[in-house]
Design a protein around this motif. Sequence first.
Motif, PDB file in Angstrom:
ATOM      1  N   LEU A 125       0.830  -1.202   0.000  1.00 43.27           N
ATOM      2  CA  LEU A 125       0.000   0.000   0.000  1.00 43.27           C
ATOM      3  C   LEU A 125       0.865   1.252   0.000  1.00 43.27           C
ATOM      4  O   LEU A 125       0.521   2.262  -0.643  1.00 43.27           O
ATOM      5  CB  LEU A 125      -0.931  -0.004   1.214  1.00 43.27           C
ATOM      6  CG  LEU A 125      -2.036  -1.064   1.203  1.00 43.27           C
ATOM      7  CD1 LEU A 125      -2.791  -1.050   2.531  1.00 43.27           C
ATOM      8  CD2 LEU A 125      -2.999  -0.851   0.040  1.00 43.27           C
ATOM      9  N   ILE A 134      -7.506   1.042   4.673  1.00 45.98           N
ATOM     10  CA  ILE A 134      -8.233   0.861   3.418  1.00 45.98           C
ATOM     11  C   ILE A 134      -9.470   1.750   3.383  1.00 45.98           C
ATOM     12  O   ILE A 134      -9.770   2.391   2.364  1.00 45.98           O
ATOM     13  CB  ILE A 134      -8.641  -0.622   3.231  1.00 45.98           C
ATOM     14  CG1 ILE A 134      -7.392  -1.512   3.071  1.00 45.98           C
ATOM     15  CG2 ILE A 134      -9.574  -0.792   2.035  1.00 45.98           C
ATOM     16  CD1 ILE A 134      -6.619  -1.282   1.799  1.00 45.98           C
ATOM     17  N   THR A 169     -11.054   2.710  -4.134  1.00 43.79           N
ATOM     18  CA  THR A 169     -10.598   1.339  -3.907  1.00 43.79           C
ATOM     19  C   THR A 169     -11.682   0.342  -4.287  1.00 43.79           C
ATOM     20  O   THR A 169     -12.865   0.583  -4.047  1.00 43.79           O
ATOM     21  CB  THR A 169     -10.204   1.124  -2.437  1.00 43.79           C
ATOM     22  OG1 THR A 169     -11.333   1.376  -1.599  1.00 43.79           O
ATOM     23  CG2 THR A 169      -9.065   2.047  -2.026  1.00 43.79           C
ATOM     24  N   HIS A 204     -13.291  -1.468   1.456  1.00 42.94           N
ATOM     25  CA  HIS A 204     -13.094  -0.819   0.164  1.00 42.94           C
ATOM     26  C   HIS A 204     -14.321   0.015  -0.220  1.00 42.94           C
ATOM     27  O   HIS A 204     -15.422  -0.199   0.286  1.00 42.94           O
ATOM     28  CB  HIS A 204     -12.835  -1.863  -0.917  1.00 42.94           C
ATOM     29  CG  HIS A 204     -11.531  -2.588  -0.777  1.00 42.94           C
ATOM     30  ND1 HIS A 204     -11.256  -3.449   0.265  1.00 42.94           N
ATOM     31  CD2 HIS A 204     -10.410  -2.584  -1.556  1.00 42.94           C
ATOM     32  CE1 HIS A 204     -10.038  -3.946   0.123  1.00 42.94           C
ATOM     33  NE2 HIS A 204      -9.504  -3.438  -0.971  1.00 42.94           N
TER      34      HIS A 204
END
Length: 232
Positions: free
Chosen positions: A39, A91, A98, A117
């Motif tokens: 990430l 996230i 995402t 996400h």
Amino acid sequence: MSTDKVTVEFTEDGFAILTMRNGQNRLNSKFIQLLNENLDKVLRNKNCKGLITTGEGKFYSNGVDLEWMMKQNKEVHLNFRTEIQGLFWRILHFPLPTVAALNGHAFAGGAFLAIAHDYLVMNSKKGWFSMNETRVGMRIPPATLEVLSVKMKNKQAVREAVLFARSIPASEAKSLGLIDEVGELSTLIETAKKLILGALGPTGLDRDMLQVMKKDLYPRTQLDNGNTKSKL
């Protein structure tokens, strides 16, 4: 530490595809470290439009690595709880659109990773979406429950997927609003790209502003030990 268990590919059309390549992709401290390292690579690429995460074979992620957990002491357990909840919130607040492309099963912690996400797309022919904590006799920690509360608003979805811990196939997952699109495995990445492009619109979005908006819409108020903290 080998990094081939998690890879990130930057496509020519501007997307980051993070692929988990460790069999069932069970979550333990080392695997979460690998995810975070990749990430970081995505964030360093200023030309990246969006992040797509996926797996290989039968599993997107089969949740926490319970075999590993059973061998650890209390301190490691507490640290891991901080690490996994930190991953979910990272996230959730990621400064790019995402998409979780569910190639196969997303169970327990793997399902929580997926719902963090912005969008989810799911293989129409293989895989279950399941938050099976009720069936395995585990409570969901407060900071993880908060992820659930901000991302799963459909009371039927909460009842079926969480309360009764059913294993839900793609078509039903879409009808419950757990996922956004269903498709053949071969089409999942392209579908994910289209969702990201639709989110960005013709002019794109500023990364910093997108992250600020995510933090405003999805505020984290629970620390990993269950205490509260003020909103950032």
